[in-house]
Motif scaffolding. Structure first.
Motif, PDB file in Angstrom:
ATOM      1  N   GLU A 180      -0.169  -2.872  10.627  1.00 41.57           N
ATOM      2  CA  GLU A 180       0.637  -2.356  11.736  1.00 41.57           C
ATOM      3  C   GLU A 180       1.535  -1.235  11.242  1.00 41.57           C
ATOM      4  OE1 GLU A 180       2.649  -5.785  13.346  1.00 41.57           O
ATOM      5  OE2 GLU A 180       0.790  -6.605  14.192  1.00 41.57           O
ATOM      6  N   LYS A 181       2.136  -1.406  10.066  1.00 41.53           N
ATOM      7  CA  LYS A 181       2.982  -0.361   9.477  1.00 41.53           C
ATOM      8  C   LYS A 181       2.150   0.869   9.113  1.00 41.53           C
ATOM      9  CE  LYS A 181       6.416  -3.492   7.474  1.00 41.53           C
ATOM     10  NZ  LYS A 181       7.154  -3.852   6.264  1.00 41.53           N
ATOM     11  N   VAL A 182       0.975   0.634   8.541  1.00 42.55           N
ATOM     12  CA  VAL A 182       0.086   1.740   8.162  1.00 42.55           C
ATOM     13  C   VAL A 182      -0.309   2.532   9.404  1.00 42.55           C
ATOM     14  CG1 VAL A 182      -2.225   2.301   7.295  1.00 42.55           C
ATOM     15  CG2 VAL A 182      -0.814   0.631   6.079  1.00 42.55           C
ATOM     16  N   THR A 183      -0.724   1.822  10.441  1.00 42.65           N
ATOM     17  CA  THR A 183      -1.159   2.483  11.677  1.00 42.65           C
ATOM     18  C   THR A 183      -0.045   3.353  12.240  1.00 42.65           C
ATOM     19  OG1 THR A 183      -2.704   0.697  12.172  1.00 42.65           O
ATOM     20  CG2 THR A 183      -2.033   2.091  14.019  1.00 42.65           C
ATOM     21  N   GLN A 184       1.161   2.834  12.303  1.00 36.32           N
ATOM     22  CA  GLN A 184       2.289   3.600  12.821  1.00 36.32           C
ATOM     23  C   GLN A 184       2.537   4.838  11.961  1.00 36.32           C
ATOM     24  OE1 GLN A 184       5.903   1.377  13.298  1.00 36.32           O
ATOM     25  NE2 GLN A 184       7.066   3.145  13.955  1.00 36.32           N
TER      26      GLN A 184
ATOM     27  N   ILE B 178       0.862  -1.191   0.000  1.00 41.85           N
ATOM     28  CA  ILE B 178       0.000   0.000   0.000  1.00 41.85           C
ATOM     29  C   ILE B 178       0.896   1.236   0.000  1.00 41.85           C
ATOM     30  CG2 ILE B 178      -0.188   0.242   2.516  1.00 41.85           C
ATOM     31  CD1 ILE B 178      -3.226   0.880   2.002  1.00 41.85           C
ATOM     32  N   SER B 179       0.377   2.328  -0.510  1.00 44.79           N
ATOM     33  CA  SER B 179       1.107   3.603  -0.450  1.00 44.79           C
ATOM     34  C   SER B 179       0.118   4.718  -0.150  1.00 44.79           C
ATOM     35  CB  SER B 179       1.823   3.881  -1.773  1.00 44.79           C
ATOM     36  OG  SER B 179       0.896   4.160  -2.785  1.00 44.79           O
ATOM     37  N   CYS B 180       0.641   5.801   0.358  1.00 48.63           N
ATOM     38  CA  CYS B 180      -0.219   6.962   0.621  1.00 48.63           C
ATOM     39  C   CYS B 180      -0.822   7.498  -0.675  1.00 48.63           C
ATOM     40  CB  CYS B 180       0.560   8.051   1.340  1.00 48.63           C
ATOM     41  SG  CYS B 180       0.661   7.792   3.116  1.00 48.63           S
ATOM     42  N   SER B 181      -0.060   7.426  -1.762  1.00 51.06           N
ATOM     43  CA  SER B 181      -0.598   7.928  -3.029  1.00 51.06           C
ATOM     44  C   SER B 181      -1.819   7.119  -3.468  1.00 51.06           C
ATOM     45  CB  SER B 181       0.477   7.946  -4.106  1.00 51.06           C
ATOM     46  OG  SER B 181       0.934   6.639  -4.371  1.00 51.06           O
ATOM     47  N   ASP B 182      -1.905   5.839  -3.068  1.00 48.09           N
ATOM     48  CA  ASP B 182      -3.099   5.042  -3.363  1.00 48.09           C
ATOM     49  C   ASP B 182      -4.345   5.676  -2.752  1.00 48.09           C
ATOM     50  OD1 ASP B 182      -1.485   3.124  -4.599  1.00 48.09           O
ATOM     51  OD2 ASP B 182      -1.427   1.828  -2.826  1.00 48.09           O
TER      52      ASP B 182
ATOM     53  N   SER C 201     -11.374   0.315   7.210  1.00 48.71           N
ATOM     54  CA  SER C 201     -11.967  -0.437   6.094  1.00 48.71           C
ATOM     55  C   SER C 201     -11.559   0.164   4.754  1.00 48.71           C
ATOM     56  CB  SER C 201     -13.488  -0.454   6.206  1.00 48.71           C
ATOM     57  OG  SER C 201     -13.896  -1.232   7.289  1.00 48.71           O
ATOM     58  N   LYS C 202     -11.557   1.493   4.685  1.00 52.63           N
ATOM     59  CA  LYS C 202     -11.168   2.163   3.442  1.00 52.63           C
ATOM     60  C   LYS C 202      -9.701   1.872   3.121  1.00 52.63           C
ATOM     61  CE  LYS C 202     -11.255   6.519   1.022  1.00 52.63           C
ATOM     62  NZ  LYS C 202     -11.644   7.921   0.999  1.00 52.63           N
ATOM     63  N   ILE C 203      -8.845   1.948   4.133  1.00 50.18           N
ATOM     64  CA  ILE C 203      -7.421   1.661   3.928  1.00 50.18           C
ATOM     65  C   ILE C 203      -7.246   0.226   3.441  1.00 50.18           C
ATOM     66  CG2 ILE C 203      -5.203   1.336   5.107  1.00 50.18           C
ATOM     67  CD1 ILE C 203      -6.109   3.737   6.944  1.00 50.18           C
ATOM     68  N   LYS C 204      -7.923  -0.708   4.095  1.00 52.34           N
ATOM     69  CA  LYS C 204      -7.792  -2.128   3.709  1.00 52.34           C
ATOM     70  C   LYS C 204      -8.241  -2.351   2.271  1.00 52.34           C
ATOM     71  CE  LYS C 204      -7.955  -4.346   8.217  1.00 52.34           C
ATOM     72  NZ  LYS C 204      -8.672  -5.289   9.087  1.00 52.34           N
ATOM     73  N   SER C 205      -9.210  -1.581   1.804  1.00 49.31           N
ATOM     74  CA  SER C 205      -9.697  -1.751   0.428  1.00 49.31           C
ATOM     75  C   SER C 205      -8.647  -1.321  -0.599  1.00 49.31           C
ATOM     76  CB  SER C 205     -10.994  -0.978   0.210  1.00 49.31           C
ATOM     77  OG  SER C 205     -10.747   0.417   0.088  1.00 49.31           O
ATOM     78  N   LEU C 206      -7.643  -0.575  -0.173  1.00 47.19           N
ATOM     79  CA  LEU C 206      -6.587  -0.076  -1.070  1.00 47.19           C
ATOM     80  C   LEU C 206      -5.380  -1.013  -1.146  1.00 47.19           C
ATOM     81  CD1 LEU C 206      -6.661   3.658   0.025  1.00 47.19           C
ATOM     82  CD2 LEU C 206      -7.722   2.667  -2.006  1.00 47.19           C
ATOM     83  N   ILE C 207      -5.348  -2.030  -0.296  1.00 47.39           N
ATOM     84  CA  ILE C 207      -4.208  -2.945  -0.263  1.00 47.39           C
ATOM     85  C   ILE C 207      -4.156  -3.764  -1.548  1.00 47.39           C
ATOM     86  CG2 ILE C 207      -3.255  -4.974   0.896  1.00 47.39           C
ATOM     87  CD1 ILE C 207      -4.347  -3.830   3.532  1.00 47.39           C
ATOM     88  N   LYS C 208      -2.944  -3.873  -2.086  1.00 47.04           N
ATOM     89  CA  LYS C 208      -2.723  -4.646  -3.319  1.00 47.04           C
ATOM     90  C   LYS C 208      -1.910  -5.892  -2.998  1.00 47.04           C
ATOM     91  CE  LYS C 208      -2.058  -0.326  -5.736  1.00 47.04           C
ATOM     92  NZ  LYS C 208      -0.980   0.541  -6.136  1.00 47.04           N
ATOM     93  N   GLU C 209      -2.173  -6.952  -3.719  1.00 50.17           N
ATOM     94  CA  GLU C 209      -1.350  -8.144  -3.612  1.00 50.17           C
ATOM     95  C   GLU C 209      -0.254  -8.048  -4.672  1.00 50.17           C
ATOM     96  OE1 GLU C 209      -3.389 -11.848  -3.652  1.00 50.17           O
ATOM     97  OE2 GLU C 209      -4.630 -11.315  -1.951  1.00 50.17           O
ATOM     98  N   ILE C 210       0.978  -8.340  -4.251  1.00 52.80           N
ATOM     99  CA  ILE C 210       2.088  -8.247  -5.204  1.00 52.80           C
ATOM    100  C   ILE C 210       2.862  -9.559  -5.250  1.00 52.80           C
ATOM    101  CG2 ILE C 210       2.326  -5.767  -5.094  1.00 52.80           C
ATOM    102  CD1 ILE C 210       4.699  -6.234  -3.179  1.00 52.80           C
TER     103      ILE C 210
ATOM    104  N   GLY D   4       5.063  10.327  -0.170  1.00 44.84           N
ATOM    105  CA  GLY D   4       5.791   9.288  -0.888  1.00 44.84           C
ATOM    106  C   GLY D   4       5.919   7.966  -0.146  1.00 44.84           C
ATOM    107  N   TRP D   5       5.286   7.852   1.018  1.00 44.96           N
ATOM    108  CA  TRP D   5       5.414   6.644   1.834  1.00 44.96           C
ATOM    109  C   TRP D   5       4.735   5.447   1.177  1.00 44.96           C
ATOM    110  CZ3 TRP D   5       1.950   3.347   4.266  1.00 44.96           C
ATOM    111  CH2 TRP D   5       2.485   2.494   5.246  1.00 44.96           C
ATOM    112  N   SER D   6       5.362   4.296   1.307  1.00 45.61           N
ATOM    113  CA  SER D   6       4.739   3.035   0.893  1.00 45.61           C
ATOM    114  C   SER D   6       5.297   1.930   1.775  1.00 45.61           C
ATOM    115  CB  SER D   6       5.016   2.738  -0.581  1.00 45.61           C
ATOM    116  OG  SER D   6       6.391   2.526  -0.785  1.00 45.61           O
TER     117      SER D   6
END
Length: 58
Positions: free
Chosen positions: A28-32, A5-9, A49-58, A15-17
């Motif tokens: 845990e990383k996102v929360t911090q 995930i990244s903030c730009s998402d 929930s919104k943040i989780k919806s932005l997570i991508k599988e790589i 520029g954080w990801s």
């Protein structure tokens, strides 16, 4: 598969990801990051929930 995930998402001018092997570890990383850098974001069930919806599988 790893998760990413990244903030730009989320439309933030930041520029954080992060990448982690599991959603739990990634969140845990996102929360911090949110607590330290985006004090304007309230971490509640709706925003999480919104943040989780932005997570991508790589």
């Amino acid at each position: 598969m790893a998760k990413s995930i990244s903030c730009s998402d989320a439309g933030k001018d930041c520029g954080w990801s992060a990448t982690a092997p599991t959603e739990k570890e990634l969140m845990e990383k996102v929360t911090q990051h949110v607590i330290e850098n985006h004090k304007e974001i309230e971490l509640n069930s709706e925003s999480i929930s919104k943040i989780k919806s932005l997570i991508k599988e790589i």
